[in-house]
Design an enzyme around this catalytic site. Structure first.
Site, PDB file in Angstrom:
ATOM      1  N   GLU A  40      18.534 -12.814  23.537  1.00 51.67           N
ATOM      2  CA  GLU A  40      18.040 -13.262  23.468  1.00 51.67           C
ATOM      3  C   GLU A  40      17.624 -15.030  24.263  1.00 51.67           C
ATOM      4  O   GLU A  40      19.573 -15.398  24.455  1.00 51.67           O
ATOM      5  CB  GLU A  40      17.210 -13.714  22.282  1.00 51.67           C
ATOM      6  CG  GLU A  40      15.975 -14.542  21.666  1.00 51.67           C
ATOM      7  CD  GLU A  40      15.794 -15.471  19.749  1.00 51.67           C
ATOM      8  OE1 GLU A  40      17.614 -15.143  19.485  1.00 51.67           O
ATOM      9  OE2 GLU A  40      14.994 -15.895  20.123  1.00 51.67           O
ATOM     10  N   LYS A 113       7.628 -13.085  21.139  1.00 47.67           N
ATOM     11  CA  LYS A 113       8.550 -12.812  19.820  1.00 47.67           C
ATOM     12  C   LYS A 113       7.226 -13.702  18.634  1.00 47.67           C
ATOM     13  O   LYS A 113       6.586 -14.078  18.601  1.00 47.67           O
ATOM     14  CB  LYS A 113       9.225 -13.574  19.319  1.00 47.67           C
ATOM     15  CG  LYS A 113      10.448 -13.368  18.072  1.00 47.67           C
ATOM     16  CD  LYS A 113      11.198 -14.749  18.765  1.00 47.67           C
ATOM     17  CE  LYS A 113      12.049 -14.948  17.680  1.00 47.67           C
ATOM     18  NZ  LYS A 113      12.927 -15.969  17.398  1.00 47.67           N
ATOM     19  N   CYS A 148      14.903 -10.792  17.425  1.00 46.73           N
ATOM     20  CA  CYS A 148      16.103 -11.545  16.589  1.00 46.73           C
ATOM     21  C   CYS A 148      15.694 -11.813  15.424  1.00 46.73           C
ATOM     22  O   CYS A 148      15.574 -10.944  14.422  1.00 46.73           O
ATOM     23  CB  CYS A 148      16.227 -13.438  17.569  1.00 46.73           C
ATOM     24  SG  CYS A 148      17.776 -13.656  16.521  1.00 46.73           S
TER      25      CYS A 148
END
Ligand SMILES: O=C(O)CCC(=O)C(=O)O
Length: 260
Positions: A40, A113, A148
């Site tokens: 990431e 995300k 994440c």
């Protein structure tokens, strides 16, 4: 198929441009792999919030990371999950956006995300949230994309399973302080989804946040097939067989017993 995770060091004393060239060259070194994965926000560092606006870039053929990663995927002849970038969208908002390239260098998928980290600060304050789960089909099967902090939200992974994912790819910049959560949740998502998990974290330390490393390839039974032992820069490679996903789901059909 061979999968290779590039657990790159992201240290703030390395300029973004040189890390971008280094990432491209690391990808080129993986010719022969089927799928290569970066972490990431490896350009800037997931905790270097103050630098996000300055490095924000469009996802466009001439965006610096898009261009570098498309070229590297093409040169190596690999599928490349290029981790994520700070995307400046056409309307000006920032997203934490993952990019997947096919071996001809075309952008095959992007994922913004959905769960932003930081509660009311950091990424959560600076970036907009994605709204769409994303999968990408490639010759060997289907990848489900997450990033994440998303790892803490099993409902996203249920949606990816329902969309046909056989391998879950999770780039991260996860802090060392919660490294046990990283390893535990990556295995949990593999077991409950009966999917491969390709979990690729950064190494090193930036913005005073040492990173967890411990990137791992986990099979659909929850066994760790390959894992970085620490938070140094590492290349983690494994042979996987996506056919195992159907075998595990058939021999132990828990997904069929879902009620909700
Ligand atoms: O959930 C965590 O503990 C870390 C998440 C994170 O660092 C991120 O999403 O950038």
């Amino acid at each position: 198929m061979n999968v290779t995770l590039l657990q790159m060091r992201v240290d703030q004393d390395e300029p973004v441009d040189s890390r971008r060239s280094r990432a491209a060259s690391l990808v080129r070194d993986q010719a022969g792999a089927d799928l290569v994965v970066l972490p990431e926000l490896w350009t800037v560092g997931a905790f270097a919030f103050d630098d996000f606006p300055a490095v924000a870039e469009p996802v466009a053929p001439d965006g610096p990371t898009t261009a570098a990663m498309a070229g590297a995927a093409r040169d190596a002849g690999v599928w490349l999950h290029a981790g994520s970038v700070v995307e400046r969208a056409p309307g000006g908002e920032l997203f934490n956006t993952s990019l997947v390239f096919s071996p001809d260098g075309a952008l095959a998928a992007l994922y913004r995300k959905i769960h932003r980290f930081g509660f009311d600060r950091g990424e959560a304050a600076l970036m907009s949230a994605g709204t769409e789960p994303a999968t990408v089909a490639f010759p060997a099967g289907k990848l489900g994309l997450a990033t994440c902090y998303d790892l803490r939200f099993p409902e996203l992974f249920r949606a990816l399973v329902d969309a046909g994912a056989q391998a879950l790819v999770v780039p991260a910049g996860w802090p060392a302080r919660r490294a046990e959560h990283w390893s535990l949740l990556a295995r949990a998502r593999a077991v409950e989804s009966q999917c491969y998990m390709l979990a690729c974290c950064t190494a090193g330390s930036h913005a005073d946040v040492p990173q967890a490393g411990r990137s791992a390839v986990i099979d659909p039974w929850g066994e760790v097939v390959a894992e970085a032992p620490d938070a140094e820069e590492r290349v983690v490679s494994a042979e996987i067989d996506l056919g195992q996903v159907a075998e595990v789901r058939e021999s132990f059909p828990v997904l069929k017993d879902r009620v909700l």
